[in-house]
Scaffold this motif. Sequence first.
Motif, PDB file in Angstrom:
ATOM      1  N   TYR A  12      -1.348  -7.508   5.169  1.00  0.00           N
ATOM      2  CA  TYR A  12      -0.294  -6.729   5.737  1.00  0.00           C
ATOM      3  C   TYR A  12       0.678  -7.270   6.706  1.00  0.00           C
ATOM      4  CZ  TYR A  12      -2.822  -2.767   3.115  1.00  0.00           C
ATOM      5  OH  TYR A  12      -3.297  -2.076   2.130  1.00  0.00           O
ATOM      6  N   LEU A  14       2.380  -6.918  10.111  1.00  0.00           N
ATOM      7  CA  LEU A  14       2.409  -5.848  11.284  1.00  0.00           C
ATOM      8  C   LEU A  14       3.801  -5.890  11.828  1.00  0.00           C
ATOM      9  CD1 LEU A  14      -1.267  -6.169  12.033  1.00  0.00           C
ATOM     10  CD2 LEU A  14      -0.406  -4.412  10.671  1.00  0.00           C
ATOM     11  N   LYS A  20      -2.174  -9.096   9.074  1.00  0.00           N
ATOM     12  CA  LYS A  20      -3.517  -8.409   8.879  1.00  0.00           C
ATOM     13  C   LYS A  20      -4.173  -8.829   7.591  1.00  0.00           C
ATOM     14  CE  LYS A  20      -7.281  -6.250   9.359  1.00  0.00           C
ATOM     15  NZ  LYS A  20      -8.437  -6.355  10.494  1.00  0.00           N
ATOM     16  N   ALA A  22      -6.162  -7.827   4.986  1.00  0.00           N
ATOM     17  CA  ALA A  22      -7.179  -6.871   4.726  1.00  0.00           C
ATOM     18  C   ALA A  22      -8.122  -6.969   3.860  1.00  0.00           C
ATOM     19  CB  ALA A  22      -6.200  -5.715   4.246  1.00  0.00           C
ATOM     20  N   PRO A  41     -17.664  -0.715   6.033  1.00  0.00           N
ATOM     21  CA  PRO A  41     -17.271  -0.016   7.155  1.00  0.00           C
ATOM     22  C   PRO A  41     -15.649   0.426   7.304  1.00  0.00           C
ATOM     23  CG  PRO A  41     -17.642  -2.206   7.871  1.00  0.00           C
ATOM     24  CD  PRO A  41     -18.277  -2.197   6.427  1.00  0.00           C
ATOM     25  N   ASN A  42     -15.379   1.212   7.922  1.00  0.00           N
ATOM     26  CA  ASN A  42     -13.948   1.716   8.202  1.00  0.00           C
ATOM     27  C   ASN A  42     -13.249   0.433   8.376  1.00  0.00           C
ATOM     28  OD1 ASN A  42     -15.103   4.423  10.192  1.00  0.00           O
ATOM     29  ND2 ASN A  42     -14.191   4.383   8.174  1.00  0.00           N
ATOM     30  N   GLY A  43     -12.222   0.513   7.777  1.00  0.00           N
ATOM     31  CA  GLY A  43     -10.939  -0.741   7.671  1.00  0.00           C
ATOM     32  C   GLY A  43     -11.541  -1.938   7.044  1.00  0.00           C
ATOM     33  N   ALA A  44     -12.715  -1.894   6.262  1.00  0.00           N
ATOM     34  CA  ALA A  44     -13.164  -2.984   5.547  1.00  0.00           C
ATOM     35  C   ALA A  44     -12.114  -3.585   4.359  1.00  0.00           C
ATOM     36  CB  ALA A  44     -14.513  -2.677   4.751  1.00  0.00           C
ATOM     37  N   GLY A  45     -11.460  -2.899   3.917  1.00  0.00           N
ATOM     38  CA  GLY A  45     -10.362  -3.135   2.995  1.00  0.00           C
ATOM     39  C   GLY A  45     -10.676  -2.671   1.517  1.00  0.00           C
ATOM     40  N   LYS A  46     -11.471  -1.245   1.607  1.00  0.00           N
ATOM     41  CA  LYS A  46     -11.952  -0.884   0.218  1.00  0.00           C
ATOM     42  C   LYS A  46     -10.551  -0.183  -0.315  1.00  0.00           C
ATOM     43  CE  LYS A  46     -14.798   2.032   2.369  1.00  0.00           C
ATOM     44  NZ  LYS A  46     -14.483   1.384   3.813  1.00  0.00           N
ATOM     45  N   SER A  47      -9.994   0.586   0.329  1.00  0.00           N
ATOM     46  CA  SER A  47      -8.701   1.361  -0.022  1.00  0.00           C
ATOM     47  C   SER A  47      -7.722   0.507  -0.555  1.00  0.00           C
ATOM     48  CB  SER A  47      -8.259   2.467   0.899  1.00  0.00           C
ATOM     49  OG  SER A  47      -9.309   3.464   0.983  1.00  0.00           O
ATOM     50  N   THR A  48      -7.758  -0.624   0.175  1.00  0.00           N
ATOM     51  CA  THR A  48      -6.444  -1.714  -0.323  1.00  0.00           C
ATOM     52  C   THR A  48      -6.870  -2.317  -1.494  1.00  0.00           C
ATOM     53  OG1 THR A  48      -6.110  -2.036   2.126  1.00  0.00           O
ATOM     54  CG2 THR A  48      -5.347  -3.917   0.714  1.00  0.00           C
ATOM     55  N   GLU A 165     -13.276   8.016  -1.649  1.00  0.00           N
ATOM     56  CA  GLU A 165     -14.083   9.042  -0.977  1.00  0.00           C
ATOM     57  C   GLU A 165     -13.825  10.195  -1.494  1.00  0.00           C
ATOM     58  OE1 GLU A 165     -13.993   8.534   3.417  1.00  0.00           O
ATOM     59  OE2 GLU A 165     -12.829   6.626   3.350  1.00  0.00           O
ATOM     60  N   HIS A 198     -18.705   7.187   2.102  1.00  0.00           N
ATOM     61  CA  HIS A 198     -19.552   6.738   3.408  1.00  0.00           C
ATOM     62  C   HIS A 198     -20.820   7.811   3.452  1.00  0.00           C
ATOM     63  CE1 HIS A 198     -16.696   4.141   5.205  1.00  0.00           C
ATOM     64  NE2 HIS A 198     -15.673   5.079   4.936  1.00  0.00           N
TER      65      HIS A 198
HETATM   66  N1  LIG Z   1      -0.030  -0.113   5.190  1.00  0.00           N
HETATM   67  C1  LIG Z   1      -0.704  -0.790   6.096  1.00  0.00           C
HETATM   68  N2  LIG Z   1      -0.101  -1.664   6.769  1.00  0.00           N
HETATM   69  C2  LIG Z   1      -0.604  -2.456   7.703  1.00  0.00           C
HETATM   70  N3  LIG Z   1      -1.915  -2.562   7.777  1.00  0.00           N
HETATM   71  C3  LIG Z   1      -2.919  -1.810   6.796  1.00  0.00           C
HETATM   72  C4  LIG Z   1      -2.193  -0.825   6.036  1.00  0.00           C
HETATM   73  N4  LIG Z   1      -3.264  -0.264   5.222  1.00  0.00           N
HETATM   74  C5  LIG Z   1      -4.415  -0.726   5.732  1.00  0.00           C
HETATM   75  N5  LIG Z   1      -4.111  -1.517   6.688  1.00  0.00           N
HETATM   76  C6  LIG Z   1      -5.100  -2.316   7.528  1.00  0.00           C
HETATM   77  O1  LIG Z   1      -5.824  -2.976   6.656  1.00  0.00           O
HETATM   78  C7  LIG Z   1      -7.267  -2.986   6.735  1.00  0.00           C
HETATM   79  C8  LIG Z   1      -8.045  -2.251   5.677  1.00  0.00           C
HETATM   80  O2  LIG Z   1      -7.720  -0.974   5.445  1.00  0.00           O
HETATM   81  P1  LIG Z   1      -8.389  -0.203   4.312  1.00  0.00           P
HETATM   82  O3  LIG Z   1      -7.468   1.309   4.399  1.00  0.00           O
HETATM   83  O4  LIG Z   1      -8.257  -0.839   2.991  1.00  0.00           O
HETATM   84  O5  LIG Z   1      -9.894   0.151   4.687  1.00  0.00           O
HETATM   85  P2  LIG Z   1     -10.898   0.911   4.118  1.00  0.00           P
HETATM   86  O6  LIG Z   1     -12.214   0.072   3.852  1.00  0.00           O
HETATM   87  O7  LIG Z   1     -10.256   1.873   2.882  1.00  0.00           O
HETATM   88  O8  LIG Z   1     -11.631   1.912   5.498  1.00  0.00           O
HETATM   89  P3  LIG Z   1     -11.880   3.350   5.490  1.00  0.00           P
HETATM   90  O9  LIG Z   1     -13.423   3.426   5.406  1.00  0.00           O
HETATM   91  O10 LIG Z   1     -11.634   3.538   6.866  1.00  0.00           O
HETATM   92  O11 LIG Z   1     -11.087   4.235   4.416  1.00  0.00           O
HETATM   93  C9  LIG Z   1      -7.560  -2.071   8.322  1.00  0.00           C
HETATM   94  O12 LIG Z   1      -7.646  -2.986   9.175  1.00  0.00           O
HETATM   95  C10 LIG Z   1      -6.072  -1.325   8.226  1.00  0.00           C
HETATM   96  O13 LIG Z   1      -5.704  -1.031   9.380  1.00  0.00           O
END
Ligand SMILES: Nc1ncnc2c1ncn2[C@@H]1O[C@H](COP(=O)(O)OP(=O)(O)OP(=O)(O)O)[C@@H](O)[C@H]1O
Length: 255
Positions: A12, A14, A20, A22, A41-48, A165, A198
């Motif tokens: 991504y 910033l 970043k 992800a 964990p939170n921010g691991a990159g799962k949703s991405t 989730e 989670h």
């Molecule tokens: N649109 C975006 N722009 C910039 N950074 C992003 C964006 N979406 C996610 N990130 C960053 O990418 C990383 C991964 O985010 P992601 O949402 O994929 O994590 P996650 O594993 O789904 O976390 P969670 O368990 O909290 O849902 C994080 O550091 C987040 O801050």
Amino acid sequence: MSIEVKGLTKTYKLKRHEKKTAVDNISFTIPGGEIVGFIGPNGAGKSTTIKMMTGILTPDCGTISIEGLTFKKNRKEIMLKTGVVFGQKSVLCWDIPVIDSLKLFRDMYRVSDEVFKENMDAFSDILGLDEFIGQPPRLLSLGQRMKADLAASLIYDPDILFLDEPTIGIDVLSKERIRQFIKKINEERHTTIILTTHDVSDIESLCEKMIIIDKGVLIYDGSLPKLKSIYGSADLEEIIKKIYLAGEDRYEKVC
Ligand SMILES: Nc1ncnc2c1ncn2[C@@H]1O[C@H](COP(=O)(O)OP(=O)(O)OP(=O)(O)O)[C@@H](O)[C@H]1O
Ligand SMILES: [Mg+2]
């Protein structure tokens, strides 16, 4: 339907020069018909990763092949065969009754009246849709909204279902119903299910296989029993804590 992910990467942008990463060069295979726990964990990159696997985001590098189909060549076909639920964001129209959104999905995905009725009956049974189907999502509780979203994602019989989730903020009884529902769909329709959660008990009760990522990197890809035997423990929560803590150590070293 199986999914093959190779070298998937997403960075991504910033502020001006900040970036970043992800998701960082991850590869894995999801066999058809399985329920796979996708955790980290939170921010691991799962949703991405899920957004890339559902065609919402385009990867910077790497490939995603869904039973041999790719987004570049077969986007429409993939869309017809996959469903997705984001616990944090609804796909339903906020201001119109849930039933009208479901009918919109029926028409968009060209579902026959017969299949629509069959599915509505099957979903209403476990999810208790009748109670709130006439209300718009903005008037629903979180759990009701989630159940409505689950129904919407499955009304067109997708072969693959991504659940990001789906049990977040849900009470114990509704959680149990949602789990039963996921299990039933997988058993009866052989739907491949990728589940992000989670809640360790979601994983224990539903998943045979687990994929763990941390800071965009693949940490584990294998069966649940194998993970337990590697750590010599039956306590999945403890194992996951150990894995996440090891990740924090790695982070401190890198910084
Ligand atoms: N649109 C975006 N722009 C910039 N950074 C992003 C964006 N979406 C996610 N990130 C960053 O990418 C990383 C991964 O985010 P992601 O949402 O994929 O994590 P996650 O594993 O789904 O976390 P969670 O368990 O909290 O849902 C994080 O550091 C987040 O801050
Ligand atoms: Mg997420």
